[in-house]
Design a protein around this motif. Structure first.
Motif, mmCIF file in Angstrom:
data_model
loop_
_atom_site.group_PDB
_atom_site.id
_atom_site.type_symbol
_atom_site.label_atom_id
_atom_site.label_comp_id
_atom_site.label_asym_id
_atom_site.label_seq_id
_atom_site.Cartn_x
_atom_site.Cartn_y
_atom_site.Cartn_z
ATOM 1 N N SER A 280 4.581 7.024 -6.754
ATOM 2 C CA SER A 280 3.518 6.267 -5.958
ATOM 3 C C SER A 280 2.229 7.255 -6.151
ATOM 4 N N GLY A 281 1.063 6.348 -6.047
ATOM 5 C CA GLY A 281 -0.250 7.113 -6.361
ATOM 6 C C GLY A 281 -1.487 6.287 -6.033
ATOM 7 N N PRO A 282 -2.670 6.626 -5.795
ATOM 8 C CA PRO A 282 -3.622 6.192 -5.371
ATOM 9 C C PRO A 282 -3.877 4.816 -6.444
ATOM 10 N N VAL A 283 -4.835 3.768 -5.638
ATOM 11 C CA VAL A 283 -5.169 2.500 -6.636
ATOM 12 C C VAL A 283 -6.328 3.259 -7.652
ATOM 13 N N ARG A 284 -5.754 2.717 -8.870
ATOM 14 C CA ARG A 284 -6.828 3.020 -10.158
ATOM 15 C C ARG A 284 -7.408 1.716 -10.596
ATOM 16 N N GLY A 285 -8.093 1.579 -11.774
ATOM 17 C CA GLY A 285 -8.859 0.526 -12.183
ATOM 18 C C GLY A 285 -8.098 -0.803 -12.495
ATOM 19 N N TRP A 286 -6.785 -0.692 -12.579
ATOM 20 C CA TRP A 286 -5.955 -1.928 -12.849
ATOM 21 C C TRP A 286 -4.858 -2.079 -11.901
ATOM 22 N N LEU A 287 -4.422 -3.186 -11.478
ATOM 23 C CA LEU A 287 -3.527 -3.525 -10.628
ATOM 24 C C LEU A 287 -2.499 -4.384 -11.456
ATOM 25 N N HIS A 288 -1.101 -4.241 -11.144
ATOM 26 C CA HIS A 288 -0.173 -5.122 -12.045
ATOM 27 C C HIS A 288 0.883 -5.686 -11.203
ATOM 28 N N GLU A 289 1.317 -6.801 -11.162
ATOM 29 C CA GLU A 289 2.082 -7.598 -10.508
ATOM 30 C C GLU A 289 3.498 -7.705 -11.359
ATOM 31 N N PRO A 290 4.492 -6.936 -10.969
ATOM 32 C CA PRO A 290 5.640 -7.119 -11.930
ATOM 33 C C PRO A 290 6.236 -8.553 -11.896
ATOM 34 N N ASP A 291 6.744 -9.084 -12.879
ATOM 35 C CA ASP A 291 7.449 -10.371 -12.836
ATOM 36 C C ASP A 291 8.551 -10.204 -11.832
ATOM 37 N N VAL A 312 1.541 1.365 -5.606
ATOM 38 C CA VAL A 312 0.476 1.728 -4.563
ATOM 39 C C VAL A 312 0.817 2.014 -3.343
ATOM 40 N N ASP A 313 2.203 1.825 -3.124
ATOM 41 C CA ASP A 313 2.892 2.136 -1.684
ATOM 42 C C ASP A 313 4.328 2.157 -2.200
ATOM 43 N N PRO A 314 5.009 3.059 -1.508
ATOM 44 C CA PRO A 314 6.574 3.324 -2.001
ATOM 45 C C PRO A 314 7.273 2.075 -1.639
ATOM 46 N N LEU A 339 -10.935 -1.824 -0.140
ATOM 47 C CA LEU A 339 -11.223 -1.543 1.411
ATOM 48 C C LEU A 339 -10.267 -1.804 2.191
ATOM 49 N N PRO A 340 -10.408 -1.064 3.427
ATOM 50 C CA PRO A 340 -9.231 -1.362 4.377
ATOM 51 C C PRO A 340 -9.226 -2.846 4.878
ATOM 52 N N PHE A 341 -8.219 -3.526 5.043
ATOM 53 C CA PHE A 341 -8.523 -4.898 5.269
ATOM 54 C C PHE A 341 -8.948 -5.165 6.683
ATOM 55 N N ASN A 342 -10.143 -5.716 6.632
ATOM 56 C CA ASN A 342 -11.020 -6.301 7.647
ATOM 57 C C ASN A 342 -11.571 -7.537 7.308
ATOM 58 N N LEU A 343 -11.298 -8.670 7.953
ATOM 59 C CA LEU A 343 -11.816 -10.017 7.654
ATOM 60 C C LEU A 343 -13.160 -10.142 7.664
ATOM 61 N N VAL A 387 -6.202 -9.309 -3.160
ATOM 62 C CA VAL A 387 -4.833 -9.077 -3.000
ATOM 63 C C VAL A 387 -4.767 -8.216 -1.617
ATOM 64 N N VAL A 388 -4.038 -8.858 -0.689
ATOM 65 C CA VAL A 388 -3.914 -8.023 0.529
ATOM 66 C C VAL A 388 -2.498 -7.466 0.377
ATOM 67 N N THR A 389 -2.500 -6.110 0.588
ATOM 68 C CA THR A 389 -1.099 -5.448 0.713
ATOM 69 C C THR A 389 -1.242 -4.133 1.465
ATOM 70 N N ARG A 390 -0.518 -3.222 1.442
ATOM 71 C CA ARG A 390 -0.289 -1.700 1.970
ATOM 72 C C ARG A 390 -0.608 -0.823 0.646
ATOM 73 N N VAL A 391 -1.457 0.042 1.064
ATOM 74 C CA VAL A 391 -1.705 1.172 0.006
ATOM 75 C C VAL A 391 -1.419 2.335 0.689
ATOM 76 N N ALA A 392 -0.462 3.150 0.435
ATOM 77 C CA ALA A 392 -0.257 4.546 1.134
ATOM 78 C C ALA A 392 0.058 4.225 2.767
ATOM 79 N N GLY A 393 0.712 2.936 2.819
ATOM 80 C CA GLY A 393 1.065 2.559 4.406
ATOM 81 C C GLY A 393 -0.091 1.911 5.124
ATOM 82 N N ALA A 394 -1.362 1.932 4.670
ATOM 83 C CA ALA A 394 -2.581 1.135 5.228
ATOM 84 C C ALA A 394 -2.763 -0.238 4.657
ATOM 85 N N PRO A 395 -3.029 -1.111 5.664
ATOM 86 C CA PRO A 395 -3.505 -2.579 5.231
ATOM 87 C C PRO A 395 -4.717 -2.450 4.402
ATOM 88 N N THR A 396 -4.386 -2.977 3.207
ATOM 89 C CA THR A 396 -5.729 -2.850 2.188
ATOM 90 C C THR A 396 -5.984 -4.223 1.532
#
Length: 403
Positions: A280-291, A312-314, A339-343, A387-396
């Protein structure tokens, strides 16, 4: 009801039934509205036969994009069309199952005969077995229509009893077998394999006693259920799992396999043992969604290593790296904002960036994408993927591909 369905199917196989279906097909292809089309059909073939002919013509039209020219001669019902797999994948299964000079196979629960025909086309003598007389009628008709009837024997039989009697690596005297348990009952999906028909006990027995066997299973099957030495394969097409398979020990050549229908080819990713999780590691310049086939097969770490990517998260199957991925195994999105998820803050950001239309994706979040899409819709001309997900455990929230 079964007797009525059987009588209708047998009439559809007659010259009169074939002519009525051909007329119905012309009406379906003409685009004429249903009511006037059925009125014309009733006038020419009679009210009793118009409905079955129209339904078969309609089902063949639906089947044509997948079955090609075969669709125009197949005998189908709505249920069997929904359950039928892709012919190209059935042919792929048959080729693999029948290698090493195996020339006989049992289709245990033949339904409309998709696997029976594929096995026969691959050169096998096929015993097609089903307790349902409608399934037997469909399989016999389709084997005849597609020119393989001389290789197919359709019989009434119980898959449970036949598998229980399997000995010497054979079932019902055949050196290979296909089993596709029914995973729906009363219109509802059966998530518990012990409630499939036949149940999991029969699946396990077949894989234990018949080395050259393949069983179709639910894509969500718990990996703990897969017997030792049995290969589990997930096949995807168009972003969805279309098959999940268990290959018997005489066919198995990997621990897990992810397969992807890619144009006219099928790409494969395999592992001989559990590769473990990706780092795992911090979000970088590109996000990849596996098949999804990669995710379900547990092979995300292989793709991550190939891309130089991290999770982005284990617990979340999103990968991130510094560069766009030129890989069929992932879909890539340029990350513009994290950014932290906040509508409220998310809406303000999108307005500031002139975004009016969004596509919402989520993983590891309870949000409803359709609801959030409406909430984020604005007046701007720009577009973005959120994309709404968790990054290092935090809603992002990751705002991607801003235009």
């Amino acid at each position: 009801m079964a007797d009525d369905a059987l009588e209708q199917l047998r009439w559809l196989r007659t010259p009169e039934g074939a002519a009525a279906t051909a007329l119905a097909a012309q009406l379906v292809d003409s685009g004429l509205d249903v009511l006037p089309a059925l009125a014309r059909l009733r006038a020419q073939v009679g009210a009793e036969h118009a409905g079955p002919a129209w339904e078969l013509a309609r089902l063949r039209a639906r089947a044509r994009p997948v079955f090609g020219a075969d669709a125009d001669v197949l005998l189908l019902t709505a249920d069997t069309l929904e359950q039928a797999g892709r012919p190209a994948l059935a042919a792929r299964r048959a080729r693999r199952l029948l290698s090493d000079d195996v020339d006989s196979a049992a289709d245990l629960g033949c339904a409309s005969g998709t696997d029976t025909v594929a096995l026969a086309r691959a050169g096998a003598s096929v015993l097609a077995v089903d307790l349902d007389p409608v399934a037997r009628e469909l399989t016999a008709a389709n084997a005849e229509a597609l020119g393989v009837a001389d290789r197919v024997w359709v019989v009434a039989g119980d898959a449970v009893e036949l598998v229980d009697a399997a000995r010497g690596g054979e079932v019902a005297g055949c050196g290979a077998a296909v089993l596709d348990p029914a995973r729906r009952a009363g219109g509802r999906r059966q998530l518990d394999p012990d409630r499939w028909s036949p149940p999991w006990a029969t699946v396990a027995t077949l894989l234990d006693r018949v080395p050259r066997a393949v069983v179709k299973v639910a894509p969500g099957l718990d990996h703990e259920r897969v017997p030792a030495g049995v290969e589990a394969e997930w096949v995807s097409a168009g972003g969805s799992i279309v098959e999940a398979l268990l290959w018997g020990r005489g066919v198995s050549s990997a621990w897990r396999r992810a397969s992807l229908v890619h144009g006219d080819a099928v790409l494969e990713l395999t592992a001989d043992a559990d590769p473990g999780p990706a780092p795992s590691g911090p979000v970088r310049g590109w996000l990849h969604e596996p098949d999804p086939a990669v995710i379900r097969s547990g092979l995300v770490s292989l793709v991550a290593a190939d891309l130089g990517a991290t999770l982005v998260d284990p617990t979340i199957a999103y990968l991130t790296s510094d560069a766009r991925a030129d890989s069929p195994w992932v879909s890539s999105y340029r990350v513009d904002e994290v950014l932290p998820f906040n509508l409220k803050k998310l809406r303000a950001l999108l307005r500031t960036r002139g975004v009016g239309r969004v596509v919402v994706k989520k993983r590891g979040s309870a949000i409803e994408p359709e609801t959030l899409t409406r909430q984020l819709r604005g007046e701007g001309a720009g577009t973005a993927t959120v994309v709404v997900t968790r990054v290092a455990g935090a809603p992002t929230a990751l705002v991607c591909d801003l235009t």
